[in-house]
Design a protein around this motif. Structure first.
Motif, PDB file in Angstrom:
ATOM      1  N   GLY A 135      -4.666  -0.585  -6.178  1.00  0.00           N
ATOM      2  CA  GLY A 135      -3.582  -0.362  -5.272  1.00  0.00           C
ATOM      3  C   GLY A 135      -2.713   0.712  -5.591  1.00  0.00           C
ATOM      4  O   GLY A 135      -2.792   1.336  -6.661  1.00  0.00           O
ATOM      5  N   GLU A 136      -1.838   1.033  -4.728  1.00  0.00           N
ATOM      6  CA  GLU A 136      -1.016   2.219  -4.666  1.00  0.00           C
ATOM      7  C   GLU A 136       0.496   2.176  -4.909  1.00  0.00           C
ATOM      8  O   GLU A 136       1.150   2.945  -5.109  1.00  0.00           O
ATOM      9  CB  GLU A 136      -1.331   3.290  -3.522  1.00  0.00           C
ATOM     10  CG  GLU A 136      -2.749   3.674  -3.521  1.00  0.00           C
ATOM     11  CD  GLU A 136      -3.021   5.373  -3.729  1.00  0.00           C
ATOM     12  OE1 GLU A 136      -2.034   5.931  -4.015  1.00  0.00           O
ATOM     13  OE2 GLU A 136      -4.245   5.510  -3.849  1.00  0.00           O
ATOM     14  N   GLY A 137       0.879   0.906  -4.488  1.00  0.00           N
ATOM     15  CA  GLY A 137       2.396   0.774  -3.957  1.00  0.00           C
ATOM     16  C   GLY A 137       3.012   0.058  -5.235  1.00  0.00           C
ATOM     17  O   GLY A 137       2.667   0.277  -6.366  1.00  0.00           O
ATOM     18  N   ALA A 138       3.900  -0.837  -4.746  1.00  0.00           N
ATOM     19  CA  ALA A 138       4.906  -1.427  -5.660  1.00  0.00           C
ATOM     20  C   ALA A 138       3.770  -2.340  -6.652  1.00  0.00           C
ATOM     21  O   ALA A 138       4.568  -2.858  -7.648  1.00  0.00           O
ATOM     22  CB  ALA A 138       5.963  -2.013  -4.999  1.00  0.00           C
ATOM     23  N   GLU A 139       3.062  -2.796  -6.210  1.00  0.00           N
ATOM     24  CA  GLU A 139       2.067  -3.864  -6.744  1.00  0.00           C
ATOM     25  C   GLU A 139       1.083  -3.087  -7.852  1.00  0.00           C
ATOM     26  O   GLU A 139       0.256  -3.788  -8.202  1.00  0.00           O
ATOM     27  CB  GLU A 139       1.608  -4.770  -5.947  1.00  0.00           C
ATOM     28  CG  GLU A 139       0.194  -4.473  -5.375  1.00  0.00           C
ATOM     29  CD  GLU A 139       0.259  -3.306  -4.099  1.00  0.00           C
ATOM     30  OE1 GLU A 139      -0.712  -3.243  -3.400  1.00  0.00           O
ATOM     31  OE2 GLU A 139       0.899  -2.248  -4.313  1.00  0.00           O
TER      32      GLU A 139
ATOM     33  N   ILE B 276      -1.279  -1.498 -10.072  1.00  0.00           N
ATOM     34  CA  ILE B 276      -1.967  -1.939 -11.426  1.00  0.00           C
ATOM     35  C   ILE B 276      -2.647  -0.809 -12.174  1.00  0.00           C
ATOM     36  O   ILE B 276      -3.753  -0.513 -11.550  1.00  0.00           O
ATOM     37  CB  ILE B 276      -3.243  -3.168 -11.348  1.00  0.00           C
ATOM     38  CG1 ILE B 276      -2.130  -4.447 -11.144  1.00  0.00           C
ATOM     39  CG2 ILE B 276      -3.667  -3.506 -12.347  1.00  0.00           C
ATOM     40  CD1 ILE B 276      -2.998  -5.742 -10.542  1.00  0.00           C
TER      41      ILE B 276
ATOM     42  N   MET C 166      -3.041  -4.445  -0.266  1.00  0.00           N
ATOM     43  CA  MET C 166      -4.603  -4.125  -0.433  1.00  0.00           C
ATOM     44  C   MET C 166      -5.003  -5.062  -1.748  1.00  0.00           C
ATOM     45  O   MET C 166      -6.124  -5.402  -1.893  1.00  0.00           O
ATOM     46  CB  MET C 166      -4.758  -2.766  -0.543  1.00  0.00           C
ATOM     47  CG  MET C 166      -6.265  -2.530  -0.376  1.00  0.00           C
ATOM     48  SD  MET C 166      -6.510  -0.531  -0.459  1.00  0.00           S
ATOM     49  CE  MET C 166      -6.128  -0.120  -2.031  1.00  0.00           C
ATOM     50  N   THR C 167      -4.182  -4.989  -2.720  1.00  0.00           N
ATOM     51  CA  THR C 167      -4.736  -5.866  -3.897  1.00  0.00           C
ATOM     52  C   THR C 167      -4.400  -7.099  -4.141  1.00  0.00           C
ATOM     53  O   THR C 167      -3.240  -7.646  -3.384  1.00  0.00           O
ATOM     54  CB  THR C 167      -4.265  -4.827  -5.338  1.00  0.00           C
ATOM     55  OG1 THR C 167      -2.642  -4.928  -5.087  1.00  0.00           O
ATOM     56  CG2 THR C 167      -4.692  -3.561  -5.120  1.00  0.00           C
TER      57      THR C 167
ATOM     58  N   ARG D 271      -0.414   3.262   4.352  1.00  0.00           N
ATOM     59  CA  ARG D 271       0.778   2.582   3.488  1.00  0.00           C
ATOM     60  C   ARG D 271       1.838   3.530   3.595  1.00  0.00           C
ATOM     61  O   ARG D 271       2.724   3.190   2.906  1.00  0.00           O
ATOM     62  CB  ARG D 271      -0.016   2.541   2.175  1.00  0.00           C
ATOM     63  CG  ARG D 271      -1.051   1.390   2.023  1.00  0.00           C
ATOM     64  CD  ARG D 271      -1.633   1.516   0.570  1.00  0.00           C
ATOM     65  NE  ARG D 271      -0.412   1.105  -0.444  1.00  0.00           N
ATOM     66  CZ  ARG D 271      -0.549  -0.479  -0.748  1.00  0.00           C
ATOM     67  NH1 ARG D 271      -1.230  -1.323  -0.257  1.00  0.00           N
ATOM     68  NH2 ARG D 271       0.592  -0.913  -1.310  1.00  0.00           N
TER      69      ARG D 271
ATOM     70  N   GLU E  52       5.717   2.687   3.085  1.00  0.00           N
ATOM     71  CA  GLU E  52       6.129   1.312   2.153  1.00  0.00           C
ATOM     72  C   GLU E  52       6.762   2.150   0.868  1.00  0.00           C
ATOM     73  O   GLU E  52       6.773   3.204   0.528  1.00  0.00           O
ATOM     74  CB  GLU E  52       4.739   0.792   1.568  1.00  0.00           C
ATOM     75  CG  GLU E  52       4.037  -0.035   2.665  1.00  0.00           C
ATOM     76  CD  GLU E  52       3.093  -0.540   2.237  1.00  0.00           C
ATOM     77  OE1 GLU E  52       2.747  -1.136   0.748  1.00  0.00           O
ATOM     78  OE2 GLU E  52       1.826  -0.996   2.766  1.00  0.00           O
ATOM     79  N   GLN E  53       7.481   1.263  -0.023  1.00  0.00           N
ATOM     80  CA  GLN E  53       8.296   1.873  -1.068  1.00  0.00           C
ATOM     81  C   GLN E  53       7.524   1.661  -2.345  1.00  0.00           C
ATOM     82  O   GLN E  53       6.557   0.836  -2.485  1.00  0.00           O
ATOM     83  CB  GLN E  53       9.533   0.919  -1.171  1.00  0.00           C
ATOM     84  CG  GLN E  53      10.456   1.278  -0.230  1.00  0.00           C
ATOM     85  CD  GLN E  53      11.974   0.796  -0.370  1.00  0.00           C
ATOM     86  OE1 GLN E  53      12.123  -0.055  -1.377  1.00  0.00           O
ATOM     87  NE2 GLN E  53      12.922   1.360   0.284  1.00  0.00           N
ATOM     88  N   ASP E  54       7.532   2.733  -3.293  1.00  0.00           N
ATOM     89  CA  ASP E  54       6.774   2.550  -4.523  1.00  0.00           C
ATOM     90  C   ASP E  54       7.505   1.808  -5.403  1.00  0.00           C
ATOM     91  O   ASP E  54       8.537   1.319  -5.166  1.00  0.00           O
ATOM     92  CB  ASP E  54       6.330   3.912  -4.896  1.00  0.00           C
ATOM     93  CG  ASP E  54       7.474   4.810  -5.651  1.00  0.00           C
ATOM     94  OD1 ASP E  54       8.561   4.413  -5.724  1.00  0.00           O
ATOM     95  OD2 ASP E  54       7.522   6.078  -5.780  1.00  0.00           O
ATOM     96  N   LEU E  55       7.128   1.808  -6.908  1.00  0.00           N
ATOM     97  CA  LEU E  55       7.743   1.017  -7.828  1.00  0.00           C
ATOM     98  C   LEU E  55       9.100   1.341  -7.905  1.00  0.00           C
ATOM     99  O   LEU E  55       9.949   0.666  -8.300  1.00  0.00           O
ATOM    100  CB  LEU E  55       7.140   1.470  -8.981  1.00  0.00           C
ATOM    101  CG  LEU E  55       5.668   0.612  -9.451  1.00  0.00           C
ATOM    102  CD1 LEU E  55       5.068   1.272 -10.572  1.00  0.00           C
ATOM    103  CD2 LEU E  55       5.956  -0.943  -9.802  1.00  0.00           C
TER     104      LEU E  55
ATOM    105  N   MET F 202       6.807   6.223  -0.133  1.00  0.00           N
ATOM    106  CA  MET F 202       5.513   6.807  -0.594  1.00  0.00           C
ATOM    107  C   MET F 202       5.110   7.920   0.377  1.00  0.00           C
ATOM    108  O   MET F 202       5.337   8.036   1.471  1.00  0.00           O
ATOM    109  CB  MET F 202       4.654   5.797  -0.486  1.00  0.00           C
ATOM    110  CG  MET F 202       4.706   4.586  -1.620  1.00  0.00           C
ATOM    111  SD  MET F 202       3.583   3.319  -1.705  1.00  0.00           S
ATOM    112  CE  MET F 202       1.923   4.228  -2.151  1.00  0.00           C
TER     113      MET F 202
ATOM    114  N   THR G 235      -0.353   8.031   1.629  1.00  0.00           N
ATOM    115  CA  THR G 235      -0.653   6.742   1.198  1.00  0.00           C
ATOM    116  C   THR G 235      -1.752   6.264   2.179  1.00  0.00           C
ATOM    117  O   THR G 235      -1.569   4.931   2.265  1.00  0.00           O
ATOM    118  CB  THR G 235       0.488   6.113   1.185  1.00  0.00           C
ATOM    119  OG1 THR G 235       1.506   6.271   2.124  1.00  0.00           O
ATOM    120  CG2 THR G 235       1.364   6.101  -0.173  1.00  0.00           C
TER     121      THR G 235
ATOM    122  N   VAL H 131      -5.149   5.405   2.531  1.00  0.00           N
ATOM    123  CA  VAL H 131      -6.424   5.064   1.749  1.00  0.00           C
ATOM    124  C   VAL H 131      -7.492   4.705   2.453  1.00  0.00           C
ATOM    125  O   VAL H 131      -7.486   3.942   3.491  1.00  0.00           O
ATOM    126  CB  VAL H 131      -5.847   3.531   0.792  1.00  0.00           C
ATOM    127  CG1 VAL H 131      -7.199   3.269   0.015  1.00  0.00           C
ATOM    128  CG2 VAL H 131      -4.706   3.753   0.201  1.00  0.00           C
TER     129      VAL H 131
END
Lengths: 258, 258
Positions: free
Chosen positions: A222-226, A228, B1-2, B191, B194-197, B202, B205, B207
């Protein structure tokens, strides 16, 4: 390259935030232990470039880049911050395409990519420093080798490490994972000369092995806040050897799209 | 996605040779049953273009193509059989690059690929017909939809089908899997916004979801005598919807590499 059983992509949860004081290998090994993941023969550990760069202190303050006249000119063309363009140029060998909002370069490592792979997402700001950016690792193959040497269980030869990044592509929308560093695993598997199902010698049969591994792993990450940042690809059949990510780069003289 | 669990790529063994008299769906369903694979919510069935083309009767005799003067000229440039070049041109909209041994075209379906995806490996000769070639499916999205409609278990909405092919790439050596047909699954996951960590919105994004799925599956399938033409990707998180593979194609007006 193939076996008969299933392939598994294990997502490594529970990594702490990685910074320049992190020992990335210790953190990955610790997270594996907490997840009860023990590396097995044939496992390929895919590590997102971002955390490798962070662990290697590749964060930079945008204000530290003083744009040259060339960077200012180019910044006008691509409609980007001139300091960022200066940073991109300082990481690159050549500008491949520059149009409004798009700056595609040949990175010093040889990869053709947008913005020299410089990242502004998921880079925590450093207080008074203002905006920060994250450069690619200096030598991602060396980063991969260091991780492989330390993560490889005693007596298990066939452990691979791939450092992955997300790349855009000509003609097609959306990023996919690409291998910018490899250790143990081949960047490319050359199957030329092998016979196909009907005994005919195969034609185009070089397979972008490490890139496909990175693409598969990035799908899991994944690429976002989640996000890994580490995944383990298990169940592929491959030969261990000494390889570099640059084995997967086309000779500029033989490239039709520069 | 994940999600959080592992991703599995199941290789479907035991498919018979596929030909124009095969019902591909029946054959895949039969092989799944023999392998005790029951499709689950979220499964994506990836099917190699070759067996879809064979089941749809897309094999052609090379002798059936009578080269035009333009095909003869181009054949001289690229150093290929003029009948093959005629076949490539008849499947294409435009020639993108033509140099000795390389002919890259825009296929009628919009994909930019070598030789219009025409295959000579793993195509059994048809006796007196001489050399045979295999064209891409006429409408791979329709092929994917037909497979999805019939393979999808009653009451399970989230089953995807991807028709995959191996594509070469600019700048990088080796082929990776690409999605030329999709059903149920998105070609691209957007994506943006969407907000990143760290709460920052982002940047790039989008994909290439279906292409990454195809790349992962092709890694499992192999290309040579041991080829396995169907794989099931299990454990990805995605939204079911109505999509086409062409959603993943860049607008020619906005492409920098034609």
């Amino acid at each position: 390259m193939t076996g008969i059983g299933p392939i598994h992509i294990l997502r490594l949860a529970g990594l702490p935030m990685i910074g320049p004081d992190s020992d990335l290998c210790v953190e990955i090994a610790g997270a594996m232990e907490r997840s009860a993941i023990a590396l097995q023969d044939g496992d390929i550990v895919v590590v997102a470039q971002k955390i490798v760069s962070k662990a290697e202190g590749r964060k930079r303050a945008l204000n530290d880049y003083v744009p040259s006249p060339a960077a200012r000119d180019l910044a006008g063309t691509v409609n980007k911050d001139a300091r960022l363009v200066e940073a991109v140029l300082s990481e690159s060998r050549a500008v491949i395409r520059a149009v409004p909002n798009v700056l595609i370069v040949e990175h010093k490592l040889g990869h053709i990519m947008a913005n020299a792979g410089i990242d502004q997402s998921n880079v925590e700001a450093d207080g008074a420093d203002g905006e920060t950016i994250l450069l690619l690792p200096e030598d991602p193959d060396a980063s991969a080798r260091a991780l492989r040497d330390r993560l490889r269980p005693h007596g298990v030869e066939r452990i691979g490490v791939v450092i992955s990044d997300s790349f855009g592509r000509p003609w097609r929308i959306g990023t996919t994972g690409i291998a910018i560093g490899v250790a143990g695993v081949p960047a490319v598997v050359d199957r030329r000369g092998e016979q196909d199902l009907f005994g005919r010698v195969m034609q185009v049969t070089e397979v972008g092995f490490a890139d496909a591994v990175a693409a598969a792993a990035c799908l899991a990450m994944g690429e976002g806040a989640e996000a890994i940042p580490v995944a383990i690809v298990r169940g592929l059949d491959w030969q261990a050897g000494v390889h570099d990510a640059s084995d997967g780069l086309r000779d500029p003289e033989r490239d039709l799209f520069r």
